[in-house]
Design a protein around this motif. Structure first.
Motif, short mmCIF file in Angstrom:
data_model
loop_
_atom_site.label_atom_id
_atom_site.label_comp_id
_atom_site.label_asym_id
_atom_site.label_seq_id
_atom_site.Cartn_x
_atom_site.Cartn_y
_atom_site.Cartn_z
N ARG A 1 72.29 26.46 61.10
CA ARG A 1 71.56 27.64 60.65
C ARG A 1 70.09 27.29 60.44
NH1 ARG A 1 71.49 33.21 60.56
NH2 ARG A 1 69.87 33.78 59.08
N LEU A 2 69.21 27.99 61.13
CA LEU A 2 67.77 27.80 61.00
C LEU A 2 67.19 28.98 60.23
CD1 LEU A 2 65.26 26.08 61.95
CD2 LEU A 2 65.03 27.78 63.78
N ASP A 3 66.72 28.73 59.01
CA ASP A 3 66.16 29.79 58.18
C ASP A 3 64.67 29.94 58.45
OD1 ASP A 3 68.61 30.14 56.92
OD2 ASP A 3 68.12 28.72 55.31
N PHE A 4 64.20 31.19 58.46
CA PHE A 4 62.78 31.44 58.53
C PHE A 4 62.14 31.11 57.18
CE2 PHE A 4 63.86 35.07 61.67
CZ PHE A 4 63.88 34.17 62.73
N GLU A 5 60.85 30.82 57.20
CA GLU A 5 60.13 30.57 55.95
C GLU A 5 60.14 31.82 55.08
OE1 GLU A 5 58.05 28.13 53.29
OE2 GLU A 5 58.93 27.59 55.22
N ASN A 6 59.98 32.98 55.73
CA ASN A 6 60.02 34.27 55.05
C ASN A 6 60.82 35.24 55.92
OD1 ASN A 6 58.08 33.84 52.72
ND2 ASN A 6 56.74 33.35 54.46
N PRO A 7 61.50 36.23 55.32
CA PRO A 7 62.26 37.19 56.12
C PRO A 7 61.37 37.89 57.15
CG PRO A 7 62.85 37.38 53.81
CD PRO A 7 61.66 36.46 53.86
N ALA A 8 61.92 38.13 58.32
CA ALA A 8 61.19 38.81 59.40
C ALA A 8 61.58 40.28 59.42
CB ALA A 8 61.52 38.17 60.74
N MET A 9 60.62 41.13 59.71
CA MET A 9 60.89 42.57 59.74
C MET A 9 61.17 43.06 61.16
SD MET A 9 61.05 43.89 56.78
CE MET A 9 60.98 45.62 57.27
#
Length: 240
Positions: free
Chosen positions: A210-218
């Motif tokens: 699982r690769l998480d983004f630094e901040n949620p993407a819209m």
């Protein structure tokens, strides 16, 4: 700000694991817990594939309320210091093709029996969540505070197939970097299996990451920006 961060951490933990303990109620009122596999939809609600012969499925037909415990603590010397999250809601059948696609992307081996007559896909209509991040760090969240925004989920519903194809076809080297250098996962042949507002699901020879983004993407533009930044971080980490 801290509450928002804890909500994000709880959702990310649920997205990352894929296996948990499902608690249901038997006909005589007794509690029953079983290990289950799950995936998450674009908003972060758990998705399941259950056999009608399973005890938990029989229980859910009579009483749809259930709780799913997901943890990242059991492997620690003191598990009480590790994060865990309990997701609560009603688990109901869901014949939406997207539910099937999301679940099988996360658990491709399940395709061997997904079409058996006694199997059905289910979704938890999430109502509230209890997150424990360690000692003295417990907090309740309502549905609206824990799920990814509907607008972002809808954007990824439309864009996911294109993101997956583009990354696997044109940026396989970056996907390998994500797995090997950012996630510290060994092996070659890592591919993107799914995309949502919080990150990417990766697969390689039966293993998942699982690769998480630094901040949620819209939307897909935010996704592209996040992936470019992560690729640069991965390349830089090899030189540091």
């Amino acid at each position: 700000m801290r509450a928002r961060r804890n909500a994000d951490l709880a959702r990310l933990l649920a997205r990352r694991r894929g296996v948990g303990a499902l608690a249901t109620r038997m006909a005589d009122g007794a509690p029953y817990a079983s290990m289950v596999t799950y995936a998450c939809n674009w908003r972060g609600e758990p998705l399941f594939l259950f056999s009608g012969l399973s005890e938990h499925t029989k229980n859910l037909i009579e009483e749809s309320r259930a709780a799913l415990l997901v943890e990242d603590a059991a492997s620690r010397r003191n598990p009480q210091t590790g994060p865990r999250v309990t997701l609560m809601g009603r688990v109901v059948k869901d014949n939406d093709p997207n539910v099937r696609a999301r679940f099988l992307a996360r658990h491709p081996d399940a395709a061997q029996y997904a079409d058996f007559g006694d199997f059905s896909f289910f979704r938890m209509r999430l109502e509230r969540v209890h997150y424990v991040g360690g000692f003295a760090r417990a907090i309740w969240f309502e549905r609206k505070h824990i799920l990814s925004p509907k607008a972002a989920a809808d954007a990824f519903r439309e864009a996911e197939a294109g993101i997956v194809e583009h990354m696997n076809s044109d940026h396989a080297d970056a996907v390998e970097l994500y797995a090997n250098r950012l996630l510290r996962r060994r092996g070659k042949g890592w591919r993107v299996a799914g995309a949502d507002p919080d990150g990417l699901d990766l697969r390689c020879q039966g293993r998942s990451g699982r690769l998480d983004f630094e901040n949620p993407a819209m939307d897909s533009n935010d996704c592209r920006t996040a992936l470019v930044a992560l690729a640069e971080r991965a390349r830089t980490s090899d030189r540091s």
